[in-house]
Write a protein that holds these residues in place. Structure first.
Motif, PDB file in Angstrom:
ATOM      1  N   GLY A  93       0.809  -1.213   0.000  1.00  0.00           N
ATOM      2  CA  GLY A  93       0.000   0.000   0.000  1.00  0.00           C
ATOM      3  C   GLY A  93       0.843   1.263   0.000  1.00  0.00           C
ATOM      4  O   GLY A  93       0.435   2.287   0.525  1.00  0.00           O
ATOM      5  N   TYR A 112       7.288  -0.423   8.751  1.00  0.00           N
ATOM      6  CA  TYR A 112       5.846  -0.622   8.905  1.00  0.00           C
ATOM      7  C   TYR A 112       5.180   0.660   9.386  1.00  0.00           C
ATOM      8  O   TYR A 112       4.056   0.959   9.059  1.00  0.00           O
ATOM      9  CB  TYR A 112       5.582  -1.747   9.915  1.00  0.00           C
ATOM     10  CG  TYR A 112       5.786  -3.137   9.360  1.00  0.00           C
ATOM     11  CD1 TYR A 112       5.194  -3.514   8.157  1.00  0.00           C
ATOM     12  CD2 TYR A 112       6.539  -4.076  10.055  1.00  0.00           C
ATOM     13  CE1 TYR A 112       5.372  -4.802   7.656  1.00  0.00           C
ATOM     14  CE2 TYR A 112       6.714  -5.368   9.566  1.00  0.00           C
ATOM     15  CZ  TYR A 112       6.134  -5.729   8.368  1.00  0.00           C
ATOM     16  OH  TYR A 112       6.295  -6.987   7.881  1.00  0.00           O
ATOM     17  N   GLU A 113       5.960   1.441  10.197  1.00  0.00           N
ATOM     18  CA  GLU A 113       5.376   2.662  10.747  1.00  0.00           C
ATOM     19  C   GLU A 113       5.138   3.712   9.662  1.00  0.00           C
ATOM     20  O   GLU A 113       4.367   4.640   9.847  1.00  0.00           O
ATOM     21  CB  GLU A 113       6.251   3.200  11.888  1.00  0.00           C
ATOM     22  CG  GLU A 113       7.615   3.765  11.491  1.00  0.00           C
ATOM     23  CD  GLU A 113       8.708   2.699  11.320  1.00  0.00           C
ATOM     24  OE1 GLU A 113       8.381   1.500  11.144  1.00  0.00           O
ATOM     25  OE2 GLU A 113       9.894   3.064  11.348  1.00  0.00           O
ATOM     26  N   ASN A 114       5.817   3.538   8.525  1.00  0.00           N
ATOM     27  CA  ASN A 114       5.645   4.536   7.460  1.00  0.00           C
ATOM     28  C   ASN A 114       4.500   4.214   6.511  1.00  0.00           C
ATOM     29  O   ASN A 114       4.189   5.007   5.628  1.00  0.00           O
ATOM     30  CB  ASN A 114       6.941   4.649   6.644  1.00  0.00           C
ATOM     31  CG  ASN A 114       8.107   5.102   7.506  1.00  0.00           C
ATOM     32  OD1 ASN A 114       7.904   5.925   8.413  1.00  0.00           O
ATOM     33  ND2 ASN A 114       9.284   4.547   7.276  1.00  0.00           N
ATOM     34  N   ILE A 115       3.908   3.052   6.659  1.00  0.00           N
ATOM     35  CA  ILE A 115       2.788   2.697   5.779  1.00  0.00           C
ATOM     36  C   ILE A 115       1.606   3.600   6.125  1.00  0.00           C
ATOM     37  O   ILE A 115       1.237   3.726   7.294  1.00  0.00           O
ATOM     38  CB  ILE A 115       2.408   1.213   5.953  1.00  0.00           C
ATOM     39  CG1 ILE A 115       3.576   0.316   5.515  1.00  0.00           C
ATOM     40  CG2 ILE A 115       1.152   0.864   5.171  1.00  0.00           C
ATOM     41  CD1 ILE A 115       3.357  -1.167   5.752  1.00  0.00           C
ATOM     42  N   PRO A 116       1.033   4.268   5.127  1.00  0.00           N
ATOM     43  CA  PRO A 116      -0.043   5.222   5.436  1.00  0.00           C
ATOM     44  C   PRO A 116      -1.323   4.509   5.883  1.00  0.00           C
ATOM     45  O   PRO A 116      -1.513   3.323   5.639  1.00  0.00           O
ATOM     46  CB  PRO A 116      -0.270   5.945   4.113  1.00  0.00           C
ATOM     47  CG  PRO A 116       0.211   4.996   3.071  1.00  0.00           C
ATOM     48  CD  PRO A 116       1.327   4.213   3.686  1.00  0.00           C
ATOM     49  N   VAL A 117      -2.175   5.266   6.572  1.00  0.00           N
ATOM     50  CA  VAL A 117      -3.465   4.752   7.025  1.00  0.00           C
ATOM     51  C   VAL A 117      -4.505   5.131   5.982  1.00  0.00           C
ATOM     52  O   VAL A 117      -4.827   6.301   5.818  1.00  0.00           O
ATOM     53  CB  VAL A 117      -3.844   5.394   8.382  1.00  0.00           C
ATOM     54  CG1 VAL A 117      -5.172   4.861   8.894  1.00  0.00           C
ATOM     55  CG2 VAL A 117      -2.745   5.154   9.412  1.00  0.00           C
ATOM     56  N   THR A 118      -5.012   4.151   5.241  1.00  0.00           N
ATOM     57  CA  THR A 118      -6.050   4.483   4.248  1.00  0.00           C
ATOM     58  C   THR A 118      -7.198   3.493   4.359  1.00  0.00           C
ATOM     59  O   THR A 118      -7.019   2.356   4.811  1.00  0.00           O
ATOM     60  CB  THR A 118      -5.514   4.402   2.797  1.00  0.00           C
ATOM     61  OG1 THR A 118      -4.955   3.107   2.609  1.00  0.00           O
ATOM     62  CG2 THR A 118      -4.480   5.457   2.513  1.00  0.00           C
TER      63      THR A 118
END
Lengths: 810, 352
Positions: free
Chosen positions: A434, A490-496
């Motif tokens: 993502g 993993y912390e950089n994966i955006p919240v969508t």
């Protein structure tokens, strides 16, 4: 697993700005969970060596003593309950401000000046568990219960900081072992260092043992019978060994990573395992007859292992043997017969690769779990065996300079040397994670982890997996996607939120009805919902007059009252009632849960049941009728076809044989039951002083019934007439018989006949009862005349008299 | 006469105004308007007046009469009301006696939270699924990419059923997680799929305040053609924010579960210290100063699991998660002993 920061630094340059806690956090976010980071020195703040000068009795407590202890320049007076106190003893003293764990339990507490039973105590003499020291690992006498740590064997100068005694200048990272299950490469410092290099950008130093292996000479003879079970075996003979104590630096590293210390040779094999993740074994060469054979055990073959336990080996156990006897259970533990001891002068070093499933199966079967098993079962890289044996040889020569390597390394085996290649579709990878990442960015990340990449076409990378990752962990494309995702962060994966087509969720009417049922029971009928365990024991089976037959039994269980899977919810609910009577005199409770019945097939009959109980103090029939009312209300509420109760109750031994009914459908399936507790069961649960009735509904079964459709009936246009009828009948006349008599008298006009009183009294006759009904008469076509009312009433009277009734007040 | 009438009116109005009791008012009415009252007295002089004045005085007297009657009426009503209120105030009525509510029963806290969780996911289009609690080794382990002799079997201590073992299903177990329902649902419905599975699971481990043999999990599974880890973050942040009624942040950490790849752990921001790790100048005890609460395992469904469920991993992908419902309930109500939930006490249940 405990990892030493100093040891890691042998192989990786950790960026200066990263303190140990930050490194722990970074590993947790990118690699595997670091549960804690301990500063060895910090935990010994305000703790020093003391020597006991004088022991005085405590005025108010037999088990406590007042101990005058020298901590160098000054003496402290402390109250202590240690049972092994003696004058002259060297002890661990925690001064005010030290952080200790009382009796080795709970959280750390900061020590304050305190009065103990009225006597001032200026500090505390500690047990090992209170300051995180395991006496045995430190080579100190083992502490028994109520004993304190005895440092006399070291004879340190009083006042010396404990940090110095326990060589505390390292940081220890504690990994959650579960989070390393899939990473055979991370079971040693070397692999973790490599990972640290990849995630911090620090430089990694490859290990290249500097040791001369002679090209000629004596080598161990090794024969492998099955390469599937043992893909590689490296052996090396070393002569002129002097077995002794290991040097301090080596002991220190082993101790701080949670290992015991034994002698230099055994310690070196443990050191290699902790450093490289490759378990090793050293045999005393003089106890080996001819060569080494790697084979499966002959059925019934026996071995006495290093821990002095004798095991009879199952036929498929892989063992290391000589031409006479077993020498080790491969990858699990060595035998006592060929272990290293003070008299050992020649050794054969083993650095092998064993089949992970085989090692695990053996370990499970024999119930032996060792550091070696823990590593082999993860599927180690066969290439590691060679590096490990060279490194071990290097260390042995370093520690015993007089030792001599007898000849070349024996290296036999058969394993896949061709590197594993996997294609990565980078577009697909980006879609799964993502995030937008280019093929080049992904290649860079993989390269950091020592994967080789080659760009094929636009979105394709041909990835070569390094051998230390290729045994199990990395097998498919998704495994590479994981590497990219975690390195990217993993912390950089955006919240969508996904934009998905509108679809009605899969329906589950049963579950929603179950929730509605709870509302009816709890908020409508006033019952409280209980959850019970899915088990009970043989005693409960007996107490409820049940049979063991038909129950599923647990193979492994934790207590005698949790041995069988519940076949009915009843036994646990009656226990609930028994408990409730300790603080309440009435209760209305229920449970909705699954029951399991062995029906001779693999899967049991698993049903959802609803069982409830009404308990009141004293003798009364009311609970039965209330329970019956509950069942009827639920049937009505859920529009179930009307089921008529019958006076039989199958498969319910805990029910009163007469005071019980069941509701059976047309297929003879029991849908529900209502019953009074069987007096014997009542007695078994000390409930004789209470009246208890139960209801049970087979929820799985009633859900199979087609619900009746609800249809509107017009509200009556014409008024009704209500008449009260009281009739004296024989005591044993059933109410349903009277009801039928009433209805049959004027069937067109009788809308309802509601029982409102049953009266018994010696005045009306011992064998009689007076029963009163309110009868509603009504017509759809006209207002009833007095004449019609009287005629209906007379017809009812007549019918009642026909069944032996005597109309009262006629 | 005109003056007389006017004086009468103002005198009467003022007297009425001052009256305090219905009795006094009654005597005023008699005094002014009674048959022998003052107005009548004045009107007796009417007949002596010339016709024009007579008419005028007549009109005035009617108006005075009307005014006085109205005022009397109003005053009367007012006094009566006051009288009633005064009387009522003298009543003793104990409003402190506790309310007499219809006795309600109680629904178990686990059920209550479970229903809330179900409702939120249902609104996002997730179906609620069930599966057996007694499972085969195949569904509980093998089909989830946990072959026998796999170290991951150690991650879940398992209860086995006696005398139940066959070649097709393997040993019989009490399901150690709700994940077998993933496979069962895939087999039944195929892809795409959006479900959650709340249910009872079992672990063979010694019990204490934090561990029990029996607890509740919620499994989640979403399978589509195009679905990512980023969406998992989104859906979970949405779910948790709705559940707790305030914005909740989520983060991923690497985690290992054989049935997902990539595998991860999801934490959510500590609601007690607002993700800071500090509370009132001290380390937050709830999140142990990390600012995060460990919540669940998750990841992209492993291709072997999709295959076991009969779904083509080349066409579909998805994520799955599993969190502890029991833990959520314990957090929500600050319950410090897990055993209260499955071995209940009525005094405990009555609090919910």
């Amino acid at each position: 697993m405990k990892v030493s920061l100093n040891w890691l630094k042998d192989f990786v340059d950790i960026p200066k700005k990263l303190n140990p806690e930050d490194l722990g956090d970074l590993l947790t976010l990118k690699t595997a969970e670091v549960e804690a980071v301990y500063n060895q020195a910090g935990s010994f703040d305000n703790m020093v060596v003391g020597q006991i000068m004088e022991i005085l009795p405590h005025p108010d407590a037999d088990k406590l003593k007042i101990v005058k202890t020298s901590i160098g320049k000054i003496n402290l007076k402390m109250v202590c309950g240690g049972s092994n106190l003696r004058e002259g003893m060297y002890v661990a003293v925690a001064k005010v401000g030290a952080k200790i764990r009382w009796h080795g339990e709970g959280n750390l507490v900061t020590l304050e000046k305190a009065k103990i039973r009225g006597v001032d105590s200026e500090g505390m003499i500690c047990a090992g568990s209170e300051i995180g020291i395991d006496a045995e690992t430190e080579g100190l006498p083992r502490e028994n219960d109520r004993e304190i740590l005895d440092l006399s064997a070291i004879k340190p100068t009083p006042g010396t900081s404990l940090a110095k005694i326990f060589r505390a200048e390292d940081f220890i990272l504690e990994f959650d072992n579960k989070s390393l299950t899939h990473r055979p490469d991370l079971w040693g410092h070397y692999g973790i260092a490599r990972e640290v290099a990849a995630i911090t950008g620090g430089e990694f130093t490859q290990l290249t043992p500097k040791v001369k292996i002679p090209a000629k000479g004596e080598s161990p003879k090794v024969k492998i019978e099955d390469y599937l079970l043992c893909p590689r075996y490296c052996g090396l003979t070393i002569n002129n060994i002097k077995v002794g104590e290991s040097p301090d630096w080596l002991k220190k590293r082993l101790i701080s990573t949670g290992h015991g210390v034994h002698n230099n040779i055994v310690d070196i094999t443990n050191y290699i395992m902790t450093e490289l993740g490759q378990p090793m074994h050293a045999f005393d060469k003089n106890h080996i007859k001819e060569g080494i054979v790697v084979r499966t055990a002959n059925s019934g073959e026996k071995i006495t292992t290093l821990d002095e336990k004798t095991h009879t080996l199952p036929g498929e156990t892989l063992i290391i043997a000589d031409h006479e006897k077993p020498l080790a259970i491969a990858g699990v533990i060595g035998a006592k017969n060929s272990g290293i001891n003070e008299g050992t002068t020649s050794i054969i070093l083993e650095s092998a690769n064993f089949n992970p499933q085989s090692v695990r199966r053996t370990s499970t079967k024999l119930g032996i779990r060792t550091d070696s098993v823990q590593r082999f079962e993860k599927a180690l890289d066969p290439n590691l065996a060679e590096l490990a044996i060279k490194r071990a040889a290097e260390l042995i020569l370093q520690i015993c300079p007089e030792a001599e390597i007898a000849g070349p390394i024996t290296d036999v085996g058969k394993f896949n040397k061709k590197p594993l290649k996997i294609n990565l579709d980078t577009k697909k990878a980006a879609l799964k994670i993502g995030v937008k990442l280019s093929t080049k960015e992904m290649a860079d990340m993989l390269n950091k982890l020592e994967f080789l990449t080659e760009k094929r076409v636009d979105n394709r990378l041909a990835v070569t997996v390094p051998s230390f990752r290729a045994t199990k962990d990395i097998q498919i494309e998704d495994d590479l996607i994981e590497e990219v995702a975690r390195l990217y962060g993993y912390e950089n994966i955006p919240v969508t939120l996904p934009s998905l087509p509108t679809r009605l969720p899969k329906d589950n009417p049963e579950r929603f009805k179950k929730h509605r049922l709870r509302e009816v029971l709890s908020y409508g009928l006033g019952f409280s919902e209980f959850y019970n365990y899915s088990f009970y024991g043989i005693e409960e089976i007996k107490n409820c007059l049940l049979e063991e037959k038909g129950h599923l039994k647990l193979l492994n269980y934790l207590s005698e009252d949790q041995t069988h899977l519940r076949k009915t919810l009843f036994p646990n609910i009656i226990k609930n009632l028994q408990n409730i009577t300790r603080y309440e005199e009435t209760a209305r409770i229920y449970e909705i849960g699954r029951t399991f019945k062995d029906i001779g097939q693999y899967y049991p009959l698993e049903e959802k049941q609803v069982t409830g109980a009404i308990l009141i103090k004293g003798k009364s029939d009311a609970p039965f009728y209330e329970a019956k009312g509950v069942v009827e209300t639920i049937f009505k509420k859920f529009s179930l076809p009307k089921a008529n109760p019958v006076n039989e109750i199958p498969d319910t031994p805990y029910a009163h044989p007469v005071k019980s009914i069941s509701y059976i459908d047309k297929h003879a399936q029991t849908l529900a039951r209502v019953f009074v507790l069987h007096p014997a069961v009542s007695k078994n649960h000390d409930l004789e002083k209470y009246s208890v009735a139960f209801f049970n509904i087979n929820f799985t079964e009633i859900m199979k019934l087609p619900p009746e459709e609800k249809k509107y009936t017009p509200i009556p246009k014409f008024p009704d007439i209500k008449i009260d009828i009281s009739v004296l009948v024989d005591k044993e006349t059933e109410i349903s018989k009277i009801e039928t008599a009433i209805f049959n008298a004027a069937p067109q006009l009788t809308r309802s006949a509601k029982l409102f009183d049953i009266y018994q009294d010696d005045n009306i006759g011992k064998d009689k009862k007076a029963v009163a009904f309110k009868v509603t008469l009504q017509s759809d076509e006209r207002t009833l005349t007095d004449k019609e009312m009287v005629s209906a009433q007379n017809a009812i009277f007549k019918n009642l008299e026909r069944i032996g009734g005597e109309i009262r007040g006629k | 006469m005109e003056t007389q009438l006017k004086n009468l009116q103002s005198e009467a109005l003022s007297a009425i105004e001052k009256t305090k009791t219905p009795e006094d008012l009654k005597s005023l009415e008699v005094k002014y308007l009674g048959r022998k009252g003052e107005l009548t007295q004045i009107l007796r002089g009417l007949k002596d007046l010339p016709p024009e004045e007579k008419k005028k005085a007549g009109q005035l007297s009617n108006s005075v009469k009307k005014t006085l009657e109205d005022v009397l009426e109003t005053k009367k009503a007012k006094l009566e009301t006051a009288e009633i209120e005064k009387a009522l105030k003298k009543d003793f009525f104990d409003t402190t006696i506790p309310g007499d509510a219809r006795p309600l029963g109680h629904i178990h806290p686990l059920t209550q939270i479970q229903e809330e969780v179900e409702r939120i996911f249902n609104q996002m289009g997730f179906g609620i699924m069930d599966g057996p609690e007694v499972e085969s080794e195949y569904y509980n382990f093998e089909s989830l990419n946990i072959p026998s002799d796999h170290p991951a079997r150690d991650m879940q201590d398992t209860f086995f059923i006696k005398d139940k073992d066959d070649g097709k299903h393997g040993k019989m177990v009490l399901r150690t997680h709700t994940s077998p329902v993933q496979i069962r649902t895939m087999e039944k419905y195929g892809a795409p799929l959006r479900i959650i599975v709340p249910g009872r699971v079992f672990r063979y481990e010694a019990t204490d305040a934090g561990h029990d043999t029996t607890f509740y999990q919620v499994e989640g599974l979403l399978i589509e053609k195009d679905i990512s880890l980023s969406h998992l973050k989104g859906v979970m942040a949405e779910f948790l924010s709705r559940l707790f009624g305030k914005p909740v942040k989520v983060r991923f950490r690497p985690g290992y579960f054989p049935f997902v790849e990539p595998g991860l752990e999801l934490d959510f921001s500590c609601l007690i210290c607002d993700n800071t790790g500090q509370r009132e100048g001290e380390d937050c005890k709830v999140c142990k100063k990390t600012g995060w609460i460990e919540f669940m395992g998750a990841g992209m469904v492993h291709e072997n699991v999709l295959k076991a469920g009969g779904i083509d991993p080349k066409k579909y992908q998805g994520w799955a998660f599993g969190f502890g419902l029991t833990r959520l309930v314990m957090m929500r109500y600050a319950i410090d002993d897990i055993r209260l939930l499955t071995n209940s006490d009525l005094r405990f249940l009555k609090q919910f």
